[in-house]
Design a protein around this motif. Structure first.
Motif, PDB file in Angstrom:
ATOM      1  N   TRP A 184       2.597   1.924  -3.321  1.00  0.00           N
ATOM      2  CA  TRP A 184       1.646   2.420  -4.347  1.00  0.00           C
ATOM      3  C   TRP A 184       1.517   4.016  -3.945  1.00  0.00           C
ATOM      4  O   TRP A 184       1.497   4.800  -5.021  1.00  0.00           O
TER       5      TRP A 184
ATOM      6  N   PRO B 254      -0.585   5.327 -13.233  1.00  0.00           N
ATOM      7  CA  PRO B 254      -0.637   3.873 -12.747  1.00  0.00           C
ATOM      8  C   PRO B 254      -0.887   3.165 -13.934  1.00  0.00           C
ATOM      9  O   PRO B 254      -0.694   1.806 -13.824  1.00  0.00           O
TER      10      PRO B 254
ATOM     11  N   TRP C  11      -2.347  -6.619  -4.517  1.00  0.00           N
ATOM     12  CA  TRP C  11      -2.405  -5.816  -5.468  1.00  0.00           C
ATOM     13  C   TRP C  11      -3.596  -5.374  -5.919  1.00  0.00           C
ATOM     14  O   TRP C  11      -3.867  -4.367  -6.371  1.00  0.00           O
TER      15      TRP C  11
ATOM     16  N   THR D  91      -4.773  -1.481  -4.708  1.00  0.00           N
ATOM     17  CA  THR D  91      -4.520  -0.629  -5.894  1.00  0.00           C
ATOM     18  C   THR D  91      -5.390  -0.788  -7.021  1.00  0.00           C
ATOM     19  O   THR D  91      -6.032  -1.816  -6.846  1.00  0.00           O
TER      20      THR D  91
ATOM     21  N   GLN E  92       0.797  -1.165   0.077  1.00  0.00           N
ATOM     22  CA  GLN E  92       0.056  -0.046  -0.053  1.00  0.00           C
ATOM     23  C   GLN E  92       0.715   1.283  -0.077  1.00  0.00           C
ATOM     24  O   GLN E  92       0.571   2.233  -0.903  1.00  0.00           O
TER      25      GLN E  92
END
Length: 973
Positions: free
Chosen positions: A122, A133, A159, A163, A119
């Motif tokens: 990202w 992204p 993931w 995200t 986390q």
């Protein structure tokens, strides 16, 4: 082609801002910002240089150490000169690999795990730094049947859930890419990498980025590796889950800066721009204005200059940081690596940028200006770093000239042999060309001897002849041997392309296959030396006796014995000689080796048992007492008793080291910094930065000053919990290779004289030392001097020994009226005079024998006088000098031949002389005659028509050869 990024990225960020934003981001997440460890791995013999951020935390992962924090963030200085895509000879030829680099990392020691790591990564990359992204990919471990592991679905799901990455951009990858191991055994675990696709849209549309991940595409690259350490690899290949799970991440700083600054190459960033411009400014080439400002039309030359600029800019970083961490250029170990890097930079500057004077040291200033704010050691040692580099440059530029001389010498032999081969039809069994080098060109022979090391180390019957044969065979084919090209490169820093260029000018070819084979073998050795593998097969795991999570406590500043310690843990250590054991106590008075001071010895008493303590060392955070046996019962109180007499002697030498350090700095200058030390009961050794030898008078003056301070009996001031910034502000000296915490121990003997950060043991007042005496001073490496000295009882014993020697000498001169030094000087002069007289007498006796030979050995052959004679224990130089005298004595119409068995009895020598009239009238030449004589001795030779010499190893044939001279002369006539 510039990389393509989302417009949210602020490409105006400086590298300093990017580094600080990374550190600040994780500090805000509760991480401790820790300083970079030294490039020299502390206490790790498995590694040449720190090559990853995890090196300084290795003990935590191995379970042998602890930290006062569970979360950390840092930027780590790293050096890599071998491995995939990173052999030294390749650096600079591409635009993204480096020798020195920074590794940004965040760490969790048994605290957070995969969810937070993913986390936060990202959040930083996308939300804070604005990366698109849609251009990011994540990889996770696909599982491994051999390891008994299933796919890392936990990371995969995280993931997708934490995200906006779609499934097609979260990729399963094999263990080769996504499973990290410290070594064959030890902590390991799956990892998750973040990759970015910087290609333009049209290329992305043609080929999906997922197909280029981990395919070494220059624009689809890894940005960040998140390692999840959750297993312990066993020697049988199995994996055991760890009690504590750790996070270890690594982000290449230079690469990240390039991405965030919108640059295609790391060399285009502000990390390298000042260095590249500084190098360009130094170049005398008029067309070189800057890295992107070269007035060169030829594309090949344009790129050649840019490569040279990249090499120099990269290498000065590695050289300067290594020297700041105590690695001086030398001929072995880490020093040899730095010397190779420095010489490679000088070569590129010399060959391509026409920098024929020392220049690298002038690049330290722009480097310090750019990076000194983050790494204090650069700025603090700038003057020393510059001087160290300048000294090495000057030495190497001379060596480069030596390399040119060597090439010219060997190439001339290759040319000569090639021309002779063209004119001959039958070369079988001809040793004449080989012996031309062996007998007459000792310098060329020395080069061959050093080059053909494989033959030297083989079991061939006659390696000398084999070396000569191999060289001659290559030369006859117009080939410059690869073995010599490699020697020029490896020993003299001679670039192979320069060797090829100079060879082409002589119409010669370089044996590149042989050269590249030797280069590959060298690189394999370098990779083997720098591989990070932990072999713990001889060290068993610690076995807990008393459950306690606190680290071992050292109480030896206040106590030399304790009665209530407990054994916390034990382990077995196998050695070559025997099996030993290590014991960890809850608290101990034993000092563990650190800061140059060796570990304490003594004894442990457990009940009725007494066990010797042979040494004390740190094993991570543990204080490990080495013992030769374990007590029968591990529970119960332990009495730990230090060998106080030995400790007392160590204390004296340690305090003497501080006093000496202060006097060295005051006498020689503030550039003096400790580069290594040893504090033992019987002596001290101290390495320090200084370029000139310290003369005897200066050494004795410093010795008097140290003894004066000792006599002042200055009391020790000890402060154990001082904020490090306060201590440094007060002028305390911190040692270059020590890692300090936020709070430190300060040892002072008069605030105006000696104040150092130190964890060692010391005397209560300087008077306890008693006496100090220097033993020696000398060079350890370029820019590093070493002194050895003794203090206290050891100094007294040394002086008593010197006085006894002096007394014995005086007894030999009782009848003399002059002083002892004068008498000794007179004896030395008399000895030299007598040695000269003996040598003159010896040569006179040899010369007198020439008349005897003429009287007794003269023979007439077809009207020519032939005289021979044997003079044993005469060197070749003797024979040649006597040969000229012999010729003068013989006069017209005469031939003279002298022979000798060398002093070692392993070679026979002959020298031949021929009168001028015989040369002109009969073409009788000394060179031809001596060539035949040498051949009969199993060797060969040559020289001028008037005087020539030869040698061979068939010593038993010397008399036979001398007896054959008249018939040989008759044959020639």
């Amino acid at each position: 082609m510039e990389p393509h990024l989302q417009t949210d990225v602020d490409t105006t960020r400086t590298s300093e801002e990017i580094r600080q934003e990374f550190l600040q981001f994780f500090e805000d997440k509760g991480h401790e910002i820790v300083p970079s460890a030294s490039l020299v791995p502390e206490g790790d013999s498995t590694l040449l240089f720190t090559n990853a951020g995890m090196n300084q935390f290795k003990d935590v992962f191995l379970g042998t150490g602890q930290r006062p924090y569970s979360r950390a963030v840092d930027t780590q200085k790293c050096l890599r000169v071998s491995g995939k895509h990173n052999d030294l000879e390749e650096v600079g030829h591409d635009t993204y690999h480096h020798t020195f680099f920074e590794m940004l990392g965040n760490w969790s020691f048994g605290d957070y795990f995969k969810a937070e790591a993913i986390q936060w990564a990202w959040t930083l990359l996308v939300d804070r730094w604005g990366l698109d992204p849609d251009r990011l990919y994540a990889t996770v471990h696909e599982g491994d049947d051999e390891l008994g592991l299933e796919a890392d679905e936990e990371a995969y799901d995280l993931w997708l859930s934490q995200t906006p990455l779609p499934e097609e951009r979260v990729l399963y990858e094999p263990s080769k890419e996504n499973f990290w191991m410290m070594g064959d055994t030890g902590p390991c675990g799956p990892c998750s990498e973040i990759h970015v696709d910087l290609r333009p849209e049209e290329l992305r549309a043609e080929t999906p980025g997922r197909q280029l991940v981990n395919e070494d595409h220059p624009q689809v690259m890894e940005l960040w590796n998140l390692v999840f350490i959750q297993y312990n690899a066993q020697s049988d290949g199995s994996l055991e889950p760890l009690a504590d799970q750790h996070v270890d991440t690594g982000m290449g700083f230079e690469r990240m800066v390039a991405v965030l600054q919108g640059k295609e190459s790391t060399y285009d960033t502000d990390l390298f721009a000042p260095l590249l411009q500084a190098v360009a400014d130094l170049s005398p080439r008029a067309e070189v204005h800057g890295y992107d400002d070269l007035l060169i039309d030829d594309e090949e030359e344009y790129e050649r200059v840019r490569i040279a600029l990249r090499v120099v800019a990269d290498h000065i970083r590695a050289i300067a940081f290594a020297i700041s961490d105590g690695v001086m250029p030398s001929n072995e170990g880490r020093g040899y690596v730095i010397r190779r890097i420095l010489r490679r930079a000088v070569r590129y500057g010399y060959q391509t940028l026409e920098l024929e004077e020392p220049f690298l040291h002038r690049l330290v200033d722009p480097l310090v200006e750019k990076m000194g704010g983050q790494f204090d050691g650069l700025a603090e040692q700038q003057e020393f770093i510059e001087e160290a580099i300048r000294s090495e440059e000057e030495s190497f530029l001379k060596t480069l000239g030596v390399g040119i001389d060597i090439f010219e010498r060997i190439a001339s032999h290759v040319e000569r042999l090639a021309k002779k081969a063209e004119s001959k039809t039958d070369l079988k069994d001809s040793f004449e060309d080989q012996l031309e080098i062996y007998i007459r060109d000792s310098k060329a022979w020395d080069v061959l001897h050093k080059s053909y090391v494989d033959i030297e180390e083989s079991d061939v019957e006659d390696p000398d002849m084999e070396i000569l044969k191999k060289f001659v065979d290559a030369a006859r084919d117009h080939v410059f041997p690869g073995e010599i090209a490699f020697l020029l490169h490896d020993t003299y820093g001679f670039p192979i392309d320069l060797t090829q260029l100079m060879a082409r000018e002589r119409n010669l070819e370089v044996d590149m296959e042989g050269y590249e084979d030797l280069m590959e073998r060298q690189q394999q050795r370098a990779r083997a030396a720098s591989d990070f593998a932990v072999d713990q097969s001889n060290v068993h795991a610690w076995q807990t006796v008393t459950e306690d999570e606190e680290a071992s406590v050292f109480v030896g500043y206040d106590h030399e014995a304790v009665e209530d310690a407990e054994i916390r843990a034990v382990r077995v250590v196998e050695t070559d000689d025997a099996q030993q054991y290590e014991v960890e106590l809850s608290h101990t008075p034993f000092y563990a080796e650190a800061g140059g001071q060796i570990g304490d010895t003594g004894m442990l008493r457990i009940g009725d048992e007494t066990i010797r303590v042979l040494d004390t060392q740190y094993e991570g955070e543990r204080i490990a007492h080495t013992v030769d046996t374990l007590p029968e019962h591990l529970e119960g109180p332990v009495e730990a008793i230090v060998d106080t007499d030995r400790r007392r002697k160590i204390r004296a030498h340690h305090t003497a080291t501080h006093l000496m350090h202060a006097v060295l700095r005051d006498t020689l200058g503030d550039h003096v910094q400790q580069k290594g030390s040893l504090v033992a009961p019987d002596r001290l050794r101290f390495d320090f930065s200084h370029f000139d030898a310290v003369d005897e008078d200066t050494l004795r003056d410093m010795e008097r000053r140290i003894n004066s301070v000792i006599q002042r009996n200055i009391p020790k001031q000890e402060e154990r919990d001082v904020p490090i910034d306060d201590a440094l502000d007060r002028g305390a000296i911190a040692l270059f290779n020590e890692q300090y915490g936020d709070r430190v121990r300060v040892i002072t003997f008069d605030p105006d004289f000696s104040m150092e950060l130190c964890g060692g043991t010391h005397v209560g007042a300087t008077g306890e030392i008693g006496l100090f005496r220097f033993l020696s001073e000398g060079s350890v490496a370029s820019g590093v001097r070493r002194v050895e000295a003794v203090a206290g009882e050891a100094a007294l014993e040394h002086i008593e020994s010197e006085l006894e020697t002096l007394t014995r000498a005086r007894r030999q001169f009782r009848s003399l009226h002059t002083s002892l030094p004068e008498a000794i000087a007179e004896l030395q002069e008399e000895r030299e005079r007598l040695e000269d007289e003996v040598e003159q007498l010896r040569r006179g006796q040899l010369a007198d024998r020439l008349d005897t030979f003429i009287e007794e050995n003269a023979t007439t052959v077809n009207g020519v006088t032939v005289v021979t004679g044997r003079l044993d224990r005469a060197s070749m130089d003797d024979l040649q000098e006597l040969g000229q005298q012999f010729r003068d004595k013989l006069g017209e119409g005469a031939v003279g031949v002298l022979g000798s068995l060398g002093e070692d009895g392993e070679k026979a020598y002959v020298v031949a002389t021929v009168a001028d009239d015989l040369i002109s009238e009969h073409d009788l030449q000394a060179g031809s005659l001596v060539g035949e004589l040498g051949s009969r001795l199993g060797g060969g030779g040559g020289g001028r028509p008037t005087l020539a010499s030869a040698g061979g190893r068939d010593t038993e044939k010397l008399d036979e050869v001398l007896n054959a001279v008249p018939s040989l002369v008759e044959d020639i006539l």
